[in-house]
Enzyme design. Structure first.
Site, mmCIF file in Angstrom:
data_model
loop_
_atom_site.group_PDB
_atom_site.id
_atom_site.type_symbol
_atom_site.label_atom_id
_atom_site.label_comp_id
_atom_site.label_asym_id
_atom_site.label_seq_id
_atom_site.Cartn_x
_atom_site.Cartn_y
_atom_site.Cartn_z
ATOM 1 N N VAL A 189 41.346 41.109 43.926
ATOM 2 C CA VAL A 189 41.619 41.551 42.556
ATOM 3 C C VAL A 189 40.432 41.128 41.705
ATOM 4 O O VAL A 189 39.931 40.017 41.825
ATOM 5 C CB VAL A 189 42.943 40.988 41.989
ATOM 6 C CG1 VAL A 189 44.145 41.676 42.625
ATOM 7 C CG2 VAL A 189 43.046 39.483 42.157
ATOM 8 N N ASN A 223 33.758 36.572 45.801
ATOM 9 C CA ASN A 223 34.166 35.952 44.553
ATOM 10 C C ASN A 223 33.052 35.041 44.087
ATOM 11 O O ASN A 223 32.608 34.156 44.829
ATOM 12 C CB ASN A 223 35.449 35.130 44.745
ATOM 13 C CG ASN A 223 35.808 34.343 43.500
ATOM 14 O OD1 ASN A 223 35.518 34.773 42.396
ATOM 15 N ND2 ASN A 223 36.401 33.179 43.703
ATOM 16 N N MET A 258 34.162 36.586 38.521
ATOM 17 C CA MET A 258 35.242 35.890 39.226
ATOM 18 C C MET A 258 36.284 36.891 39.722
ATOM 19 O O MET A 258 36.655 37.815 39.017
ATOM 20 C CB MET A 258 35.942 34.908 38.281
ATOM 21 C CG MET A 258 35.203 33.610 38.129
ATOM 22 S SD MET A 258 35.219 32.640 39.671
ATOM 23 C CE MET A 258 33.470 32.346 39.864
ATOM 24 N N CYS A 259 36.744 36.717 40.904
ATOM 25 C CA CYS A 259 37.812 37.539 41.454
ATOM 26 C C CYS A 259 38.770 36.598 42.187
ATOM 27 O O CYS A 259 38.589 35.387 42.188
ATOM 28 C CB CYS A 259 37.256 38.541 42.470
ATOM 29 S SG CYS A 259 36.003 39.662 41.790
ATOM 30 N N ARG A 260 39.782 37.139 42.784
ATOM 31 C CA ARG A 260 40.635 36.388 43.717
ATOM 32 C C ARG A 260 40.563 37.115 45.047
ATOM 33 O O ARG A 260 40.665 38.340 45.116
ATOM 34 C CB ARG A 260 42.101 36.311 43.229
ATOM 35 C CG ARG A 260 42.304 35.597 41.870
ATOM 36 C CD ARG A 260 42.078 34.092 41.909
ATOM 37 N NE ARG A 260 40.690 33.748 41.770
ATOM 38 C CZ ARG A 260 40.236 32.467 41.737
ATOM 39 N NH1 ARG A 260 41.075 31.452 41.805
ATOM 40 N NH2 ARG A 260 38.957 32.226 41.647
#
Lengths: 256, 256, 256, 256
Positions: free
Chosen positions: D89, D116, D1-3
């Protein structure tokens, strides 16, 4: 090009191997004498060792900084005491990230390995052929993108069908020779491997100058290094040879 | 010891200053030619620059890695375009952390500065005397523990009571001379400073060899460097002199 | 704000302290439960330990990465075995470099120390007054710019004139109280110190909430931590108290 | 998971996108609101951008530190001004090195991409099948070991035979669907891609919850993000849809 160190014998502090000698691995990092390619070995480093008394998988410590700039290493070198050590200072291929994954030693279960040398234009030549012949286990093991790690992954596979570590290294070199010929790719492959019970090293190159490799035997230990670290009765391992340091410190040298 | 670069003139890509010249700052990092102390400049680096068109505080980019190992710098060097640039590759004092806080350039408001040289046994000699005479503002500014940053903090203070940047640098050197004499401490102080409107440099040492400093003037720019970066009409700044590069690119050289 | 861990007793693997407990220091790094300021402790970390059998200065390992991202720590935690350990995960003040010099534990000769808490607006308040009263030795010791390191430097000085480590910590807190009052500066000062023969801790704050500190005594060891790491008979150290863990594992609690 | 963050429109300072919004990417790093897996996004970050006026390959800046701890980013965010930005991020898979090579955005020639989501048990499932079908060019492009980079490498290949970037993304998702079914492997694939002339995004998952993706269109720009960054007329991109932001800022939404 990198600089290699392998130690087998009486447990010693890392300090004694890495920092204290006149021409220690730290000095070889900023002022090497016998490089056949590259100027420095300042693109990260690593140390691997086996526990002196307890049965356990080996331990590794790696960093992307030049070895002389790692303050933690000063503490660790005073603390870690081992009878079987592999260490490496790295000279990276230009343009690649100096990621931790590209620092040596590589470790798989009880196996540690370091490599000095290179496969010419690796990503355009043997990269894919070497990967394609790997078992899923060895394929999934690879974390970085160095030729060194791909050679180590080949050792992992060859070990499955070899009588011992020396034979596994020999078979690995044969794989490289065949692929090198098939793809007309020069390479050099000085390796030091260990499973904690012995040390095995190779000095070999095909189509490029063979990097140096020396060993020093005394009453309680054997050192194998890219460059002699202090005055002493160092002997050059002959080109195209394997060196086996047995558990009782007896040596075997066999042609490849 | 470090290697310095100052550029003032027509806006250029960083690339043109840092990587492309034959004996670029990158090359000076691993193969310097005129070091009076140290072998390499591989203990971090930094670049500072002013915006080519917009009024704004200057910008800095620093890293603790050797300059040749920073992949981000490759992108930034293709992107950043400036008419006023200061850059530095660092040779650290042994045993200190290669922290970001110890990398140059230093920046305070519109001021940028870099330093090549050293204060002998700094922490045992001028460290505390230099701090004790700083204003609270300059005192609180300091983030690291290099002699270089303490010299820069002194510039911040001297600038308050000086007619211009050249005078502030001159006064700073006088402070060093007096403290150096009082504490019998040799030092060398090649500095390059800028406020975005001019470049000021010094070549000075007391009790130790003076590091080199060269400048090159052409129609649209002036370069000031520790080592000539390419063939050209480089001139050595005379020992114990200040160089001022005015906004119109006219030069003044004045003895210290 | 940081999270602290101190261990004194039978030698154990670091792993047992740092990673294995349900609410280990690693978990407290990304999911702390009792922070009085800050959200995370992801701005570096550090471990210090004494040799289990050999007389030697203590050892430290520090990194600026979040503790959960340090692959080397996995090896070290399986290797290092100690009967006296201090560890810290850090929550930094915003805007400062996460330099190694700002990571704890701090070490001076045989002394190790960690601090949880803060001095309000440190650089504008007690920074210069604290430095001004340090001996040259303690002054030169300081490498970074944290309030924590300045408190530790004060301990170094107070130890010179104190009967023991507990008294030195008590005197250090008194210095802070006086300076805090003189400069109207609130602070919190949970500390754990060791010289390898004992563990000393404080829970204290002036003008701000006191951070938590717990201890757990069993037959062979004492743990002192910011947050209980597993179910057990943890006791909160009363506010404004000192805890001394003697060499024989007996405890003393004395009001400050 | 990322943003994720994608921006297309009038040139703006990075600061405006990354740090200044109430729920900026920096805040989403330590306090995300809509993660379907993971707690934080503190395992490195990256920004990619196109030059506002000059024709050039895009630029990237990546770091393995948490985004809030990167002091260089503060300068760069005040300097870089672009009309086409991608930023990320990262929340890493546990146990892997937080190497630079594993940080996004990925760049190939004029193409930038961020992802993501995840491919379940990637190294044991689609890792080798995905690599095996890559062209040599895309195969050699890969530097790290994330599922994200392997998806991006597939985009590189699909672009060769697609009419445009939207189609290339659609084809890439079809490849994933087929491989995912063949190997019974769930995955999620929110992507944002750009070639500097347009922005293309996908919201898609198979066998796991679909991560969120929002967009906001105003007169001069379009934002595409994992989490709304400030109060405004954000719209959720419907599940299993592609979003194309054309050069004239017109939007197309097409089902996958």
């Amino acid at each position: 090009m990198c600089r290699l160190l392998g130690y087998f014998g009486q447990p010693v502090l890392l300090d004694r191997l890495i920092s204290q000698p006149d021409h220690s691995l730290v000095v070889q990092s900023y002022q090497p004498k016998e490089m056949t390619a590259g100027l420095l070995n300042a693109d990260g480093f690593g140390v691997g060792w086996y526990h002196a008394t307890r049965k356990a998988e080996p331990f590794t410590y790696r960093n992307t900084l030049p070895i002389w700039n790692d303050l933690n290493l000063q503490s660790l070198s005073r603390y870690v005491e081992s009878g079987c050590v592999l260490a490496n200072v790295r000279s990276a291929t230009a343009g690649l990230a100096t990621d931790l994954s590209n620092c040596q030693p590589f470790q798989h279960a009880s196996l540690l390995g370091i490599h000095n040398g290179f496969i010419k234009d690796f990503r355009q030549t043997l990269y894919r052929p070497m990967r394609d012949r790997l078992s899923d286990l060895a394929y999934q093991f690879i974390q970085g993108l160095t030729d060194s790690e791909h050679i180590f992954a080949t050792v992992i596979d060859e070990l499955e069908t070899s009588a011992n570590l020396t034979e596994a290294l020999h078979h690995t070199l044969k794989v490289l020779m065949e692929l090198g010929e098939a793809h007309q790719t020069p390479f050099s492959a000085n390796l030091i491997l260990s499973d904690g019970n012995q040390l095995v090293a190779s000095r070999y190159a095909q189509g490029v100058p063979t990097p140096t490799l020396y060993y020093l035997q005394d009453s309680g230990s054997v050192l194998v290094v890219s460059e002699p670290m202090f005055d002493g009765n160092w002997k050059a391992l002959p080109d195209r040879c394997l060196l086996t340091v047995h558990h009782d410190l007896k040596l075997d040298i066999t042609p490849i």
